[in-house]
Design an enzyme around this catalytic site. Structure first.
Site, PDB file in Angstrom:
ATOM      1  N   HIS A  47       0.827  -1.208   0.000  1.00 41.36           N
ATOM      2  CA  HIS A  47       0.000   0.000   0.000  1.00 41.36           C
ATOM      3  C   HIS A  47       0.863   1.261   0.000  1.00 41.36           C
ATOM      4  O   HIS A  47       0.568   2.239  -0.697  1.00 41.36           O
ATOM      5  CB  HIS A  47      -0.935  -0.038   1.220  1.00 41.36           C
ATOM      6  CG  HIS A  47      -1.713   1.215   1.438  1.00 41.36           C
ATOM      7  ND1 HIS A  47      -1.358   2.148   2.374  1.00 41.36           N
ATOM      8  CD2 HIS A  47      -2.816   1.708   0.824  1.00 41.36           C
ATOM      9  CE1 HIS A  47      -2.214   3.158   2.343  1.00 41.36           C
ATOM     10  NE2 HIS A  47      -3.106   2.916   1.409  1.00 41.36           N
ATOM     11  N   GLU A  78       2.210   1.857  -3.365  1.00 36.88           N
ATOM     12  CA  GLU A  78       1.145   2.388  -4.233  1.00 36.88           C
ATOM     13  C   GLU A  78       1.088   3.913  -4.115  1.00 36.88           C
ATOM     14  O   GLU A  78       1.035   4.632  -5.112  1.00 36.88           O
ATOM     15  CB  GLU A  78      -0.191   1.755  -3.829  1.00 36.88           C
ATOM     16  CG  GLU A  78      -1.407   2.358  -4.503  1.00 36.88           C
ATOM     17  CD  GLU A  78      -2.512   2.680  -3.516  1.00 36.88           C
ATOM     18  OE1 GLU A  78      -2.914   3.854  -3.452  1.00 36.88           O
ATOM     19  OE2 GLU A  78      -2.984   1.758  -2.796  1.00 36.88           O
ATOM     20  N   HIS A  79       1.100   4.432  -2.883  1.00 41.59           N
ATOM     21  CA  HIS A  79       1.083   5.886  -2.699  1.00 41.59           C
ATOM     22  C   HIS A  79       2.292   6.546  -3.354  1.00 41.59           C
ATOM     23  O   HIS A  79       2.174   7.572  -4.011  1.00 41.59           O
ATOM     24  CB  HIS A  79       1.110   6.223  -1.195  1.00 41.59           C
ATOM     25  CG  HIS A  79      -0.240   6.301  -0.570  1.00 41.59           C
ATOM     26  ND1 HIS A  79      -0.688   7.421   0.089  1.00 41.59           N
ATOM     27  CD2 HIS A  79      -1.244   5.404  -0.488  1.00 41.59           C
ATOM     28  CE1 HIS A  79      -1.902   7.217   0.549  1.00 41.59           C
ATOM     29  NE2 HIS A  79      -2.270   5.991   0.221  1.00 41.59           N
ATOM     30  N   GLU A 117      -4.395   8.025   7.267  1.00 43.29           N
ATOM     31  CA  GLU A 117      -5.295   7.065   6.620  1.00 43.29           C
ATOM     32  C   GLU A 117      -5.540   5.879   7.563  1.00 43.29           C
ATOM     33  O   GLU A 117      -6.667   5.411   7.727  1.00 43.29           O
ATOM     34  CB  GLU A 117      -4.690   6.597   5.292  1.00 43.29           C
ATOM     35  CG  GLU A 117      -5.649   5.766   4.451  1.00 43.29           C
ATOM     36  CD  GLU A 117      -5.042   5.307   3.126  1.00 43.29           C
ATOM     37  OE1 GLU A 117      -3.885   5.658   2.824  1.00 43.29           O
ATOM     38  OE2 GLU A 117      -5.751   4.575   2.395  1.00 43.29           O
TER      39      GLU A 117
END
Lengths: 423, 430
Positions: free
Chosen positions: A68, A71-72, A143
């Site tokens: 993740h 991905e950012h 997040e």
């Protein structure tokens, strides 16, 4: 390059499969009469991939949440970041990380080729520095905190932690504040090099685009790569859950619950028939026309937030029932009793046919949705299936299949209940 | 594509809006019914839910859901929302297109008939009132639906900001009514609300799919014929500006704080410079190219999300962000700085272009989804002329930089609402 067109006459739909010279598989499903196109460039790398293959054949652990995090960070580059580039084409871009894949996507109604060029380019050009990695830890930290307050999310991940002893499905997709603090730019590069290999990726496009459009851009931007699809390790889980009950207190108005039945599996992935027959069974047990649903609603044990799903992927499979209830234990008991009773009584022809018809309709409805179709093309590619397999499988299922499946799954010995209580 | 829908007046204040197309696999039909946000709000709010759960023909909801399953898993949904100071009730039915029926039957015909049964022919008791047991059930479900808004702190914080900011306006009321009003609901009050809705609500029936609209138009006319229509006049009060911004902090045991800034646009009504305000709000806090995303998230790393939303039917803008509780002040300053930048015209032609491209892109994609298409037209229930997404794109593209800054300069801060953590949440594994 190899070309193949896969058609479905009943749906009057088809898609093209191209094995590109670069090693990338490209799937294109043009939709006549549509204005928008959607493209997703995905890697078979999700939160369950917690180990990285080393050159000596061994494996090394990587921090939870790395897929993740990567991905950012991939959106950044030395010059304009990907968002700034997409702003010039009008496309709306985004990305997601799930348990089993990472997808980079955009949707647009104009400038498709230009946007596809940006997508293929930025995903192939990693740029990580220690400084930008540290900056992202703040954003992703928020997040993670955001999800920690969302009861629906917590009730699911607590259930997974209760059900699974070792499967990495039990870890949070974004990791924890502690785990992401261990991520470095160097680590992101080695994960990138392991998983972002064109042979471990897929490009899926649906909507207002042609095979020619896609290939023009792909031929320009994809260079042949060696490599293979990353192998995943299948770890056998004990049949019983890690704990049969788990609870957490959050700021909610009423208790939230999720009851899961861990399936005892000896192969990592479920067949189309297994998935479809389980879906039909769950609808017969707890769908809106079922006696159980009516009983629970009238006893004021559930409300309209009640739902169920067959949650499955590489190394995990688990029917789940969840929602809001003033008495989660009572709901769990009722569901268990109903399943026990059905295992004795068996499913009858009428409920089976009605539910199959419902499932057939719901599958057809899916073919309106350009975004959903492209994502489904990517997902089915990674599991080795075809897009139309479900619709064809639905026609082939028989009552015997359903009742045999009922014998195999929903074993109480594998059940666990997750509850969120108001603070 | 981009074709105008077929619009037909069914009765005073009732119109049918049909988008005929065969590019979808489904057919979709919806009833949207608008009432002033006043009177028996609770009884109105329970209506779409009680209506979509049964009808005289199918009094039992399990049986009704069985019928929907037989109609190839047709999906039925109901909702209540606010559009300015109107309470909007909706019931929507989606099914697969007739060409996929396995025995050549007409699914669309059956679905249209079913929806009419649900709206016009409910399951009433011998005294012609809604059944007590059904009312009891829906009361509980409505109260739980309302209270569950606490579970999503993003939704909850926005609701609280609206309540604080519009405490003296109808807009500050819950779309569901008060807990007390729902609790005391009776079959008689629900019956009155149903009859009142059929007589006075502004109603739009939207369709999208391959089915012809003539049959449904005829059937609708027949249903409305015996009803003495007297459509309500629905007006929303627009507050131009507030003298002194309000500052409210509330605490709950949460891990992430939620900041909501409420602004007044200073507009006189929903159509006042509508396109300029849309573009302005998008440049300020729309997509990833917006001021808020680029600065408050990307540059300052203060949050995961920070965005602005315009509610032009009430003349307000809300900015929402999830942040560390102790960062409320710097985050508020950062957001206001970005608004000041838009007011001062500190953005490039390129930024306007990015906004317009993104907005018109979204508008064009509306035509690709029957649900979006229906929602697009249903949201224009109060407009005398229905705008196509294409027409809206032209209006957006015509907005100039001066119009954007002029719009921004009418915006004033009204309320700062902060939902902070108490630091008490914990995990107990048993």
């Amino acid at each position: 390059m190899k070309f193949r067109e896969i058609r479905n006459v009943a749906l009057n739909e088809s898609y093209h499969e191209i094995i590109h010279a670069s090693g990338l598989t490209i799937l294109v499903m043009p939709k006549v009469g549509y204005s928008s196109a959607y493209a997703v460039f995905a890697a078979k790398y999700g939160s369950i991939d917690t180990r990285i293959a080393l050159a000596d054949g061994g494996f090394a652990d990587i921090p939870e949440g790395t897929a993740h995090f990567l991905e950012h960070k991939l959106f950044e580059s030395e010059e304009l970041d990907a968002f700034e580039r997409f702003a010039k084409t009008g496309a709306s871009a985004n990305a997601y990380t799930s348990f089993d894949r990472t997808g980079y996507l955009f949707s647009c109604t104009e400038n498709f080729k230009e946007s596809l060029g940006i997508l293929l380019d930025f995903v192939q050009k990693p740029y990580f520095t220690q400084e930008t990695v540290e900056k992202e830890q703040g954003i992703i930290g928020q997040e993670i905190k955001m999800y920690k307050d969302v009861a629906e999310w917590e009730v699911l991940f607590n259930l997974l932690r209760a059900l699974y002893h070792v499967s990495p499905v039990r870890i949070d997709i974004a990791g924890t504040e502690e785990s992401i603090a261990q991520i470095s730019a160097e680590m992101l590069y080695s994960c990138y090099n392991s998983f972002y290999n064109l042979n471990n990726m897929v490009l899926a496009v649906s909507g207002n685009a042609t095979v020619q459009d896609v290939l023009e851009v792909a031929d320009r931007l994809l260079k042949p790569q060696d490599g293979v699809m990353a192998k995943r390790e299948f770890v056998l889980e004990p049949p019983e859950p890690a704990t049969a009950y788990i609870e957490e207190k959050l700021s909610v108005n009423a208790p939230q619950f999720m009851l899961g039945y861990k399936e005892h599996i000896s192969t990592p992935e479920r067949t189309t028939e297994e998935r479809l027959s389980t879906g039909i069974l769950l609808d017969i047990i707890a769908g809106k026309s079922s006696p159980l649903y009516k009983r629970l609603l009238e006893a004021e044990l559930i409300n309209t937030s009640f739902s169920f799903e067959y949650f499955e992927g590489f190394g995990y499979a688990c029917p789940m029932f969840g929602g809001e209830s003033k008495n989660p234990e009572a709901v769990a008991t009722e569901i268990k009793n109903e399943i026990r009773k059905l295992k004795v009584d068996k499913v009858d022809e009428k409920s089976f046919e009605r539910t199959r018809r419902k499932l057939y309709g719901r599958m057809i409805m899916m073919y309106n949705d350009v975004d959903g179709l492209a994502n489904e093309l990517a997902a089915t590619f990674f599991t080795g299936n075809g897009l139309f397999d479900d619709l064809e499988g639905c026609k082939a299922i028989t009552l015997d299949t359903i009742n045999n499946r009922l014998d195999e799954i929903l074993d109480e010995a594998g059940a666990a209940l997750s509850v969120i209580l108001p603070v | 594509m981009g074709a105008k829908p077929f619009v037909s007046t069914i009765a005073p204040g009732v119109r049918l809006c049909a988008s005929q197309t065969d590019r979808f696999k489904t057919g979709c039909i919806s009833f949207t019914m608008a009432l002033p946000l006043e009177g028996d709000i609770a009884a109105n709010a329970v209506l779409p839910y009680i209506l979509y759960r049964s009808c005289r023909k199918y009094p039992d909801f399990s049986c009704l859901n069985g019928v929907l399953a037989d109609l190839y898993g047709a999906t039925l949904s109901a909702g209540v929302s606010k559009l300015g100071e109107a309470q909007v009730l909706s019931v929507e039915l989606t099914s697969i297109d007739d060409r996929f029926a396995l025995e050549g039957e007409s699914i669309s015909q059956s679905c249209a008939e079913l929806l009419l049964d649900l709206i016009f022919d409910p399951d009433l008791d011998e005294d012609s009132r809604f059944r007590e047991e059904a009312v009891q059930r829906e009361k509980r479900l409505l109260i739980e639906r309302m209270e569950s808004e606490l579970n999503d702190k993003r939704v909850f914080a926005l609701r609280r900001c609206v309540e604080v900011m519009c405490a003296d306006e109808k807009y500050g009321l819950s779309r569901y009514g008060t807990h007390e009003d729902i609790k005391t609901l009776t079959g008689e009050r629900v019956l009155n609300a149903w009859q009142n809705m059929l007589k006075t609500a502004v109603i739009q029936i939207d369709m999208a799919g391959s089915g012809a609209s003539e049959n449904i138009a005829d059937a609708l006319r027949k249903q409305f014929l015996p009803i003495e229509r007297n459509p309500a006049v629905i007006e929303t009060v627009f507050i131009k500006t507030t003298k002194e911004p309000r500052n409210v902090e509330e605490k709950l045991p949460v891990k992430q704080g939620k900041l909501v800034l409420g602004f007044r646009t200073g507009t006189l009504d929903a159509s006042d410079n509508a396109s300029a305000f849309k573009v302005m709000t998008d440049i300020f806090g729309g997509g990833t190219y917006s001021k808020l995303f680029a600065n408050v998230r990307e540059k300052m790393s203060l949050c995961y999300y920070c965005s602005a939303r315009l509610t032009r039917h009430k003349g307000v803008i809300f900015v929402q962000s999830g942040i560390e509780s102790e960062q409320a002040l710097p985050a508020t300053d950062a957001i206001l700085d970005q608004l000041d930048a838009v007011k001062a015209g500190k953005f490039e032609e390129e930024d306007i272009k990015a906004s317009k491209m993104s907005m018109t892109d979204h508008l064009r994609s509306i035509e690709d989804s029957p649900e979006d298409l229906i929602a697009w037209y249903a949201s224009q229930i109060f407009e005398s002329e229905l705008k196509t997404p294409e027409r809206e794109s032209q209006l957006i593209n015509a907005v100039t930089k001066d119009e954007v800054t002029a719009a921004a300069n009418r915006v004033t801060l009204d309320t700062i609402y902060m939902l902070s953590g108490t630091g008490e949440a914990q995990t107990d594994e048993v």
